[in-house]
Design an enzyme around this catalytic site. Structure first.
Site, PDB file in Angstrom:
ATOM      1  N   GLY A 164       6.168 -32.265   4.772  1.00 24.56           N
ATOM      2  CA  GLY A 164       5.753 -33.026   5.937  1.00 24.56           C
ATOM      3  C   GLY A 164       5.577 -32.192   7.196  1.00 24.56           C
ATOM      4  N   GLY A 165       5.388 -30.869   7.012  1.00 24.39           N
ATOM      5  CA  GLY A 165       5.035 -30.039   8.158  1.00 24.39           C
ATOM      6  C   GLY A 165       6.184 -29.372   8.891  1.00 24.39           C
ATOM      7  N   TYR A 202      -3.785 -19.656   4.068  1.00 20.16           N
ATOM      8  CA  TYR A 202      -3.972 -20.778   4.990  1.00 20.16           C
ATOM      9  C   TYR A 202      -5.401 -21.287   4.896  1.00 20.16           C
ATOM     10  CZ  TYR A 202      -4.106 -23.503   9.303  1.00 20.16           C
ATOM     11  OH  TYR A 202      -4.251 -24.517  10.219  1.00 20.16           O
ATOM     12  N   HIS A 208      -6.861 -33.858   3.927  1.00 21.45           N
ATOM     13  CA  HIS A 208      -5.642 -34.233   3.197  1.00 21.45           C
ATOM     14  C   HIS A 208      -6.032 -35.360   2.247  1.00 21.45           C
ATOM     15  CE1 HIS A 208      -1.224 -35.449   2.939  1.00 21.45           C
ATOM     16  NE2 HIS A 208      -1.867 -36.458   2.394  1.00 21.45           N
ATOM     17  N   GLU A 275      -0.196 -34.721  -3.424  1.00 23.28           N
ATOM     18  CA  GLU A 275      -0.940 -34.351  -2.216  1.00 23.28           C
ATOM     19  C   GLU A 275      -1.722 -33.067  -2.425  1.00 23.28           C
ATOM     20  OE1 GLU A 275       1.977 -35.997   1.357  1.00 23.28           O
ATOM     21  OE2 GLU A 275       1.603 -33.855   1.171  1.00 23.28           O
ATOM     22  N   ARG A 291       7.709 -41.440  -4.107  1.00 23.52           N
ATOM     23  CA  ARG A 291       8.021 -42.759  -3.550  1.00 23.52           C
ATOM     24  C   ARG A 291       6.739 -43.568  -3.396  1.00 23.52           C
ATOM     25  NH1 ARG A 291       7.586 -39.263   0.913  1.00 23.52           N
ATOM     26  NH2 ARG A 291       5.876 -39.905   2.279  1.00 23.52           N
ATOM     27  N   VAL A 294       3.650 -45.444   2.689  1.00 23.37           N
ATOM     28  CA  VAL A 294       3.277 -46.411   3.731  1.00 23.37           C
ATOM     29  C   VAL A 294       1.867 -46.949   3.462  1.00 23.37           C
ATOM     30  CG1 VAL A 294       2.805 -46.700   6.201  1.00 23.37           C
ATOM     31  CG2 VAL A 294       4.735 -45.272   5.466  1.00 23.37           C
ATOM     32  N   ARG A 337      -2.278 -47.699  11.377  1.00 24.05           N
ATOM     33  CA  ARG A 337      -0.849 -47.882  11.627  1.00 24.05           C
ATOM     34  C   ARG A 337      -0.634 -48.358  13.053  1.00 24.05           C
ATOM     35  NH1 ARG A 337       2.745 -43.448   8.403  1.00 24.05           N
ATOM     36  NH2 ARG A 337       1.381 -43.237   6.587  1.00 24.05           N
TER      37      ARG A 337
END
Ligand code: MV4
Length: 448
Positions: A164-165, A202, A208, A275, A291, A294, A337
């Site tokens: 998550g960065g 990179y 994404h 991902e 999981r 969202v 969101r």
């Protein structure tokens, strides 16, 4: 099948699980902190148990409080939602030690995917394409510099325990390596108590793209296409859509099969997300989330399936209700969101809702635990709802999103709604021409 399940979460996702359980004839138990006594998930569940004070550590993250709530109510299984305990392998182990069922993957699968090097090694061995990079951890600066020369700059240094960065640093050239490497290590140590890092080439302008997978734990698995979640701010997703506007049917079928075969091979159970970074027509694995996410509703919309129902079924030992050939994409779906945050800085904006009106009509889904007069507590995540639209194609979904946003009223707190009105005026959003940097750049130029 279970008679009663406990939901170890709050807000819209707790309500989401209550809804699936009710349709299946399963009783639901809500747990809540003292700050959430008046929350909608508590009102909608069949039963509720107060499990502690406002602090998450003493309530939604408390193993003994949650296990006790199961014992008191006779709940047989626990749905973790997302966040909180959803990817905590130790919790899963304790749930099982108490003779309860965790509605989600095994502790072992969570552990493997939680360690980003092990996750990558595992996926690579299963034939999933990965970002070129170090073979495992990089322990010394000399090793890091040598890799930088071999691979070519820019490179990215990532925390093995991260995701998550967090704990990530880019080195644009050899001169930046020392600082990037040392900072990544010390930030990883501070954030995760583990300073192991690894290095990747990179990718400068990827999208994404995440593939939804689902397994039965017995060697069968399917994929449900991908979502494009490139529109993020500080690693928080803001706008998600399915299918990905840049992904062809052929690419989808190919990467989907690779992902489904991979999780079938490891007997993965339940919902998972693989991902990728997608650049110039190529997919590169970065992480797997073990999981329900969202943004799962956009996948539900285009496939017409209830992913929470399927999670509960396979956790109880039943089969999924579909096979790969049953899964056909119908139209296009977009989620935005809705956060209780004040623009332009996205600062939290808790407080009382003085007026709430949810949009409706064809192809509109509002997943929210809000109601008129509800007081958003200051202790938790700022997500207060998700607006999901579905149309026959992408232009119809965008027009429907615009229409639904126009009907939505949330008064009393600041929200991210105005951001979406502005984004819908952008040509790049309509053409689908964006990558992981698009939103940050847009915010800089439009919100100073
Ligand atoms: C990368 C990358 C470029 N190249 N890895 C950020 C979160 C974590 N899940 C992985 N991340 C990235 N990994 C390589 N080899 C760029 C990012 C990244 C990013 C990824 C997805 C969505 C938004 C992002 C924003 C900044 C950086």
């Amino acid at each position: 099948m279970f008679n009663k399940i406990l939901i170890a979460n709050r807000g819209e996702i707790a309500l989401r699980v209550v809804r699936a359980a009710r349709e299946m004839g399963i009783a639901s138990v809500a747990v809540h902190s003292t700050a959430d006594a008046d929350a909608m998930h508590v009102r909608m569940a069949d039963e509720s148990v107060c499990i502690g004070p406002p602090s998450s550590a003493q309530s939604y993250l408390s193993f003994p409080a949650i296990i006790s709530a199961c014992e008191i109510t006779g709940a047989e299984a626990i749905h973790p939602g997302y966040g909180f305990l959803s990817e905590n392998a130790q919790f899963v182990q304790i749930v099982e030690d108490h003779g309860l069922t965790f509605i989600g993957p095994t502790a072992e699968h969570i552990r493997v995917m939680g360690d980003k090097i092990t996750a990558k090694d595992t996926m690579k061995a299963l034939g999933v394409p990965c970002v070129p990079g170090s073979d495992g951890g990089v322990a010394t600066l000399d090793e890091a510099k040598k890799l930088g020369e071999e691979m070519g700059y820019p490179v990215i240094i990532k925390a093995t325990a991260g995701g998550g960065g967090r704990g990530m640093k880019v080195a644009q050239n050899a001169g930046e390596m020392e600082r990037a490497f040392m900072t990544a290590r010390s930030e990883s140590k501070a954030a995760f108590g583990n300073d192991e890092v690894y290095i990747e080439k990179y990718l400068t302008t990827p999208r994404h793209i995440e593939v939804q997978v689902f397994g039965d734990g017995k060697g069968r698995a399917v994929h449900l296409g991908e979502r494009d979640c490139s529109l993020q701010r500080r690693h928080q997703k803001v706008f998600e859509e399915a299918p990905g506007p840049a992904i062809s049917a052929e690419e989808r079928a190919a990467i989907g099969k690779v992902c489904a075969d991979a999780v079938a091979k490891i007997n993965y159970i339940g919902a998972g997300t693989i991902e990728f970074l997608y650049e110039k027509g190529e997919f590169f694995f970065i992480e797997m989330n073990t999981r329900l996410q969202v943004e799962h509703p956009v996948t539900e919309a285009i496939f017409g399936v209830d992913l929470v129902r399927e999670q509960i079924r396979v956790a109880s030992g039943m089969d999924m209700t579909f096979q790969q050939e049953d899964l056909q994409i119908n139209g296009h779906s977009i989620e935005v969101r809705l956060n209780a945050e004040k623009l332009p800085n996205f600062s939290p904006s808790p407080g009382r809702i003085t007026q709430y009106h949810a949009p409706g009509g064809l192809g509109v889904r509002m997943d929210s635990a809000l109601y008129d007069g509800y007081a958003i507590p200051p202790y938790y995540d700022s997500l207060i709802g998700k607006l999901i639209v579905h149309g026959r194609d992408r232009p119809e979904a965008l027009a429907r999103l615009n229409r639904a946003l126009g009907e939505l009223i949330i008064d009393g707190v600041d929200t991210t709604i105005p951001l979406f009105h502005e984004l819908l005026a952008e040509g790049d959003i309509h053409s689908g021409d964006y990558n992981i940097h698009w939103l940050e750049h847009w915010l800089e130029t439009h919100m100073g």
